[in-house]
Design a protein around this motif. Structure first.
Motif, PDB file in Angstrom:
ATOM      1  N   UNK A 174      20.838  -9.078  -5.012  1.00  0.00           N
ATOM      2  CA  UNK A 174      21.551  -8.892  -3.751  1.00  0.00           C
ATOM      3  C   UNK A 174      20.577  -8.603  -2.615  1.00  0.00           C
ATOM      4  N   UNK A 175      19.577  -7.787  -2.903  1.00  0.00           N
ATOM      5  CA  UNK A 175      18.578  -7.431  -1.908  1.00  0.00           C
ATOM      6  C   UNK A 175      17.805  -8.680  -1.473  1.00  0.00           C
ATOM      7  N   UNK A 176      17.422  -9.494  -2.421  1.00  0.00           N
ATOM      8  CA  UNK A 176      16.677 -10.711  -2.123  1.00  0.00           C
ATOM      9  C   UNK A 176      17.516 -11.666  -1.272  1.00  0.00           C
ATOM     10  N   UNK A 181      13.830 -12.843  -5.862  1.00  0.00           N
ATOM     11  CA  UNK A 181      13.840 -11.538  -6.529  1.00  0.00           C
ATOM     12  C   UNK A 181      12.436 -10.959  -6.706  1.00  0.00           C
ATOM     13  N   UNK A 182      11.462 -11.825  -6.977  1.00  0.00           N
ATOM     14  CA  UNK A 182      10.082 -11.356  -7.143  1.00  0.00           C
ATOM     15  C   UNK A 182       9.541 -10.786  -5.839  1.00  0.00           C
ATOM     16  N   UNK A 183       9.869 -11.440  -4.722  1.00  0.00           N
ATOM     17  CA  UNK A 183       9.418 -10.944  -3.428  1.00  0.00           C
ATOM     18  C   UNK A 183      10.096  -9.624  -3.076  1.00  0.00           C
ATOM     19  N   UNK A 184      11.381  -9.519  -3.413  1.00  0.00           N
ATOM     20  CA  UNK A 184      12.107  -8.276  -3.155  1.00  0.00           C
ATOM     21  C   UNK A 184      11.510  -7.129  -3.961  1.00  0.00           C
ATOM     22  N   UNK A 185      11.176  -7.416  -5.204  1.00  0.00           N
ATOM     23  CA  UNK A 185      10.552  -6.403  -6.048  1.00  0.00           C
ATOM     24  C   UNK A 185       9.191  -5.993  -5.485  1.00  0.00           C
ATOM     25  N   UNK A 186       8.428  -6.961  -5.016  1.00  0.00           N
ATOM     26  CA  UNK A 186       7.112  -6.678  -4.448  1.00  0.00           C
ATOM     27  C   UNK A 186       7.235  -5.819  -3.194  1.00  0.00           C
ATOM     28  N   UNK A 187       8.280  -6.081  -2.397  1.00  0.00           N
ATOM     29  CA  UNK A 187       8.507  -5.279  -1.196  1.00  0.00           C
ATOM     30  C   UNK A 187       8.796  -3.826  -1.558  1.00  0.00           C
ATOM     31  N   UNK A 188       9.603  -3.637  -2.606  1.00  0.00           N
ATOM     32  CA  UNK A 188       9.889  -2.272  -3.059  1.00  0.00           C
ATOM     33  C   UNK A 188       8.631  -1.599  -3.612  1.00  0.00           C
ATOM     34  N   UNK A 189       7.820  -2.349  -4.306  1.00  0.00           N
ATOM     35  CA  UNK A 189       6.574  -1.803  -4.835  1.00  0.00           C
ATOM     36  C   UNK A 189       5.650  -1.380  -3.694  1.00  0.00           C
ATOM     37  N   UNK A 190       5.648  -2.158  -2.624  1.00  0.00           N
ATOM     38  CA  UNK A 190       4.843  -1.817  -1.454  1.00  0.00           C
ATOM     39  C   UNK A 190       5.328  -0.520  -0.816  1.00  0.00           C
ATOM     40  N   UNK A 191       6.640  -0.396  -0.693  1.00  0.00           N
ATOM     41  CA  UNK A 191       7.213   0.841  -0.155  1.00  0.00           C
ATOM     42  C   UNK A 191       6.855   2.025  -1.032  1.00  0.00           C
ATOM     43  N   UNK A 192       6.956   1.830  -2.338  1.00  0.00           N
ATOM     44  CA  UNK A 192       6.635   2.903  -3.273  1.00  0.00           C
ATOM     45  C   UNK A 192       5.176   3.324  -3.138  1.00  0.00           C
ATOM     46  N   UNK A 193       4.285   2.359  -2.986  1.00  0.00           N
ATOM     47  CA  UNK A 193       2.856   2.671  -2.848  1.00  0.00           C
ATOM     48  C   UNK A 193       2.595   3.459  -1.575  1.00  0.00           C
ATOM     49  N   UNK A 194       3.249   3.065  -0.479  1.00  0.00           N
ATOM     50  CA  UNK A 194       3.096   3.801   0.774  1.00  0.00           C
ATOM     51  C   UNK A 194       3.637   5.229   0.655  1.00  0.00           C
ATOM     52  N   UNK A 195       4.785   5.364   0.001  1.00  0.00           N
ATOM     53  CA  UNK A 195       5.371   6.693  -0.178  1.00  0.00           C
ATOM     54  C   UNK A 195       4.468   7.575  -1.027  1.00  0.00           C
ATOM     55  N   UNK A 196       3.999   7.030  -2.135  1.00  0.00           N
ATOM     56  CA  UNK A 196       3.166   7.825  -3.045  1.00  0.00           C
ATOM     57  C   UNK A 196       1.838   8.208  -2.411  1.00  0.00           C
ATOM     58  N   UNK A 197       1.339   7.365  -1.514  1.00  0.00           N
ATOM     59  CA  UNK A 197       0.089   7.703  -0.819  1.00  0.00           C
ATOM     60  C   UNK A 197       0.270   8.902   0.095  1.00  0.00           C
ATOM     61  N   UNK A 198       1.520   9.205   0.449  1.00  0.00           N
ATOM     62  CA  UNK A 198       1.822  10.377   1.270  1.00  0.00           C
ATOM     63  C   UNK A 198       2.278  11.565   0.428  1.00  0.00           C
TER      64      UNK A 198
END
Length: 247
Positions: free
Chosen positions: A58-60, A67-84
């Motif tokens: 649904x997100x994609x 779906x792979x791009x949507x997952x990658x976008x979430x992974x990017x958000x997660x990486x930014x969050x975890x870096x903080x």
């Protein structure tokens, strides 16, 4: 000095931007003279109050991605969050109407625990395996933030409670031309668009402190990391104002 921050609980960049601004404020020499006010902004006010799971498919489809791009976008958000230093679950969370959450934030503001409740809501939405849209979860988070349970339940029951304050924040955002969040305004003279790096927040705090009578200057452009009124959340990019990078 007054800092107003328009945000929505469903916005991952608001979650990340809050952490970045907090770091900048903690290092600001005049931090004790800074008042931070959180303002309401619904990314999608037309959503039903009954939440629905946001699946990868649904997100994609919503954002025109695979779906792979949507997952990658979430992974990017997660990486930014975890870096903080933030927790972030990559699994797609429930998606729903945030109006009641904003009403509770105004209750928290009246009781002096607004920042605590906003932090609690962000953690509940992005770092917990339980829907932020469950009323019992909202009550638990609000009580943990310092509110009294009977008062929280009363506000959730009375749909008029604090509704006018939410609408006032949103009307003010529209008047100022704010179309995406997070959006930070200092003394109605300086504006910061998106979840900028901490150094940008540091820079604007310093500028605002030394120049309290400037006209509103937007730092960052519309393509910076943030979520727009359509719910689209962008990746961070280099920050520039008038063609020069802020330091």
């Amino acid at each position: 000095m007054r800092v107003e921050i328009w945000s929505d609980i469903s916005c991952p960049w608001c979650y990340i931007g809050k952490a970045r601004f907090k770091k900048a404020l903690a290092a600001f020499p005049h931090r004790n003279a800074v008042e931070v006010v959180h303002r309401s902004f619904e990314l999608d006010p037309h959503l039903a109050h009954t939440p629905r799971p946001t699946t990868g498919v649904a997100h994609a489809k919503k954002y025109g991605m695979t779906p792979a791009q949507a997952r990658a976008a979430e992974e990017n958000l997660a990486a930014n969050a975890r870096s903080e230093g933030l927790e972030y679950l990559v699994d797609f969370r429930d998606h729903g109407n945030t109006f009641d959450l904003h009403r509770l934030l105004h209750l928290a503001s009246a009781r002096g625990v607004e920042d605590e409740l906003l932090t609690s809501f962000y953690n509940g939405n992005f770092a917990a395996r339980r829907s932020i849209y469950e009323s019992e979860h909202q009550v638990e988070l609000a009580v943990c933030a310092g509110l009294h349970e009977p008062e929280v339940r009363a506000v959730l029951t009375d749909k008029r409670a604090y509704a006018d304050r939410v609408r006032k924040d949103e009307a003010e955002a529209a008047r100022m031309g704010i179309t995406g969040v997070p959006f930070l305004v200092i003394d109605r003279n300086y504006g910061v668009s998106g979840a900028q790096p901490t150094r940008v927040f540091t820079d604007v705090l310093r500028r605002a402190w030394t120049d309290r009578e400037s006209a509103l200057t937007i730092l960052g452009t519309a393509d910076q990391a943030g979520c727009d009124a359509d719910g689209a959340c962008d990746a961070p990019r280099n920050i520039a104002t008038d063609g020069t990078e802020l330091h």
